[in-house]
Design a protein around this motif. Structure first.
Motif, short mmCIF file in Angstrom:
data_model
loop_
_atom_site.label_atom_id
_atom_site.label_comp_id
_atom_site.label_asym_id
_atom_site.label_seq_id
_atom_site.Cartn_x
_atom_site.Cartn_y
_atom_site.Cartn_z
N LEU A 242 37.00 -53.30 -64.86
CA LEU A 242 35.57 -53.47 -64.55
C LEU A 242 35.24 -52.99 -63.15
O LEU A 242 36.08 -53.02 -62.25
N ASN A 243 34.01 -52.52 -63.00
CA ASN A 243 33.45 -52.31 -61.67
C ASN A 243 32.22 -53.21 -61.60
O ASN A 243 31.09 -52.77 -61.57
N SER A 293 39.07 -56.09 -61.85
CA SER A 293 37.78 -55.59 -61.36
C SER A 293 37.90 -55.09 -59.93
O SER A 293 38.68 -55.61 -59.14
N GLY A 314 40.53 -59.65 -59.01
CA GLY A 314 39.38 -58.93 -58.45
C GLY A 314 39.73 -58.24 -57.15
O GLY A 314 40.84 -58.38 -56.63
#
Length: 563
Positions: A242-243, A293, A314
């Protein structure tokens, strides 16, 4: 009646320094010589290291490009040497010291010519001719190993990597690192991008504890409470990249809400919670059990994933995210909406393991592996940093040699043979060019001479032995070079001191171009730092010579030299 000399007007700002003529070229050459003398002693297996102290710590290295970069050279002509060493490092990876040393020697020879009255364009013409002849001879002499078997090609690549590592701080472990470099590049398949090989550093342990991971590994990211409850190992893991920020604060940052009734505030808080829970539910339903992410994954999301046996991390580095994408086949998502199984990546084994004092996440047994990661271990931080620079050179050489399978003998052997060839060619022509090409040939001998001197041998004696071998022995003797360990001469090819032909071709071209460029500069104009004019209408500024039309303003815009 005496002839009147007209005043000469130079339209340069007051304080401008302009130097020109032959004296300027020689001044530039002297500046380059000073730089060359610093890096010259780092050449070869017995070369010395440089300790460079900066505000953020010290660097111990003998890598030419690193030394040149860290010196912070300000002289405009000498900066050209920094640029060619950087270009050599980016293009080939090795030969960064050689290219600077050869350039310095070409300029040294040119200086004698200039002092004797030969004009720079004649020298440049001769150097370019000699370089073209040398490159042509280099290609003719190169030994192509294309037709060899897979085992022989691998052995060739390992020997090229060992030759590179010979002069590095990790020379004692050159076979260990050479094999690792070849294995890492082999893992990349047809995509030979060096960025696909990640290098991570962990202080502690022995240098032989260095690992090669077939896949991706990176240090455990910043994590919130609830992280320890997450599973740390999955087989056949499904990976979602994910971004996207998964934190509560994200919604209030992107909007402005005005309320008239205090009771409405709770509905806004509830809406924020609903938005993030919707994102988390969509991610959980996607079937992914590892969520990574580039942006932060907050404490709420961390606990949510822990309750559902999903691993999350993250704030990943962009390079790590990109290499994970290549290894697992996942596609980076910028929204939680519309996540399909086709955008998820996969790997045979995901686990989090302790390496030294750090915890690392490993993604291995990937079917689509086009990445590799080298985990360097060692004592002092400076040693690990230098090991990284050495490995980078080794990886670049293996990558180039894999594409271009032609090799030549190292240890100054190829330079001696090219020097002999150019001397013979010079005898067949007449005029000033004969002299220039002859001295270009002499300049090439600086590599074996420096290798011998840095090894503690008698440079003149070794050079005379090499000249005799190359002149008398014919094709069999053309690979004789300096044996730096025994301070004598040896057959470099028989002793597996091999270098990809690309290294020598790039070094010769870059050195000649740099020398010709420096010789072609006959004037340097240094402008003083401009001062910003004070605020005011155009043409009425109070800065020095600024905002005024030329010719006005009490002569600040021009200097008048009266004859």
């Amino acid at each position: 009646m005496a002839h009147m000399i007209k005043p000469q007007i130079i339209l340069l700002k007051d304080g401008t320094d302009a130097s020109q003529g032959k004296g300027q070229i020689i001044s530039n050459i002297n500046a380059c010589q000073a730089v060359v003398s610093i890096v010259k002693s780092t050449l070869g297996p017995r070369g010395m290291d440089k300790l460079i102290e900066e505000g953020n710590g010290t660097t111990i290295t003998n890598d030419g490009a690193t030394v040149m970069k860290k010196l912070n050279i300000v002289h405009p002509a000498a900066r050209i040497l920094v640029d060619i060493s950087k270009a050599q490092d980016n293009e080939v990876g090795d030969g960064t010291t050689s290219v600077v040393v050869i350039t310095g020697e070409l300029l040294k020879e040119a200086k004698h010519f200039l002092e004797d009255g030969l004009v720079a364009p004649q020298i440049i013409k001769g150097y370019r001719t000699a370089c073209n002849l040398a490159i042509q001879k280099l290609m003719d002499m190169a030994v192509d190993l294309k037709e060899k078997s897979a085992e022989e090609k691998r052995a060739m690549l390992i020997r090229c990597a060992e030759t590179t590592l010979n002069s590095k701080l990790v020379a004692d472990y050159k076979t260990f690192f050479a094999q690792m470099s070849v294995d890492a590049i082999t893992m990349l398949g047809d995509d030979l991008s060096v960025s696909s090989v990640g290098i991570k550093k962990v202080t502690g342990g022995s240098v032989t504890d260095t690992l090669l991971v077939e896949g991706v590994c990176f240090k455990k990211c910043f994590s919130y409470a609830g992280f320890e409850q997450q599973p740390k190992r999955f087989e056949n893991a499904k990976i979602l990249l994910l971004n996207l920020e998964l934190e509560l604060k994200a919604e209030k940052d992107n909007a402005e809400v005005r309320i008239t009734d205090p009771d409405q505030y709770q509905s806004i808080v509830d809406a924020e919670w609903n938005i993030i829970y919707e994102k988390l539910d969509l991610i959980a339903k996607s079937g992914a059990n590892v969520v990574l992410s580039r942006l932060a994954i907050g404490d709420l999301a961390t606990q949510y994933f822990a309750d559902r046996n999903i691993f999350c991390a993250g704030r990943l580095e962009v390079e790590d995210l990109e290499r994970t994408r290549r290894a697992t086949g996942a596609e980076v998502q910028t929204t939680a909406q519309g996540i399909t199984p086709s955008v998820l990546g996969s790997c045979g084994l995901f686990e989090e393991k302790q390496v030294g004092a750090e915890r690392f996440n490993f993604f291995t047994k990937c079917e689509k592996t086009k990445t590799a990661t080298i985990l360097i271990r060692g004592g002092a931080q400076q040693f690990i940093d230098e090991a990284e620079r050495s490995l980078n050179d080794s990886l670049m050489i293996v990558r180039r040699a894999m594409k271009n399978t032609k090799v030549v003998g190292g240890g100054g052997a190829i330079e001696m043979e090219l020097s002999r060839y150019l001397r013979e060619y010079a005898r067949t022509i007449s005029g000033k060019q004969q002299l220039v090409i002859n001295y270009f040939a002499r300049a090439l001998e600086v590599i074996p001479m420096t290798l011998a001197q840095n090894s503690g041998a008698d440079g003149t004696k070794v050079l005379n032995q090499l000249r005799q071998k190359h002149a008398a022995a014919g094709p069999e003797g053309r690979w004789f070079g300096v044996d730096c360990m025994n301070c004598t001469v040896c057959d470099a090819f028989q002793n597996y001191i091999w270098e990809p032909v690309l290294v020598k071709e790039s070094a010769l071209n870059a050195a000649t171009e740099a020398a010709c460029l420096i010789l072609s500069i006959d004037e340097t104009v240094k402008n003083p730092q401009s001062e910003k004019p004070q605020a005011g209408p155009k043409g009425k500024g109070k800065g020095k010579g600024m905002g005024m039309p030329m010719g006005k303003g009490r002569g600040r815009g021009a200097r008048v030299l009266k004859g």
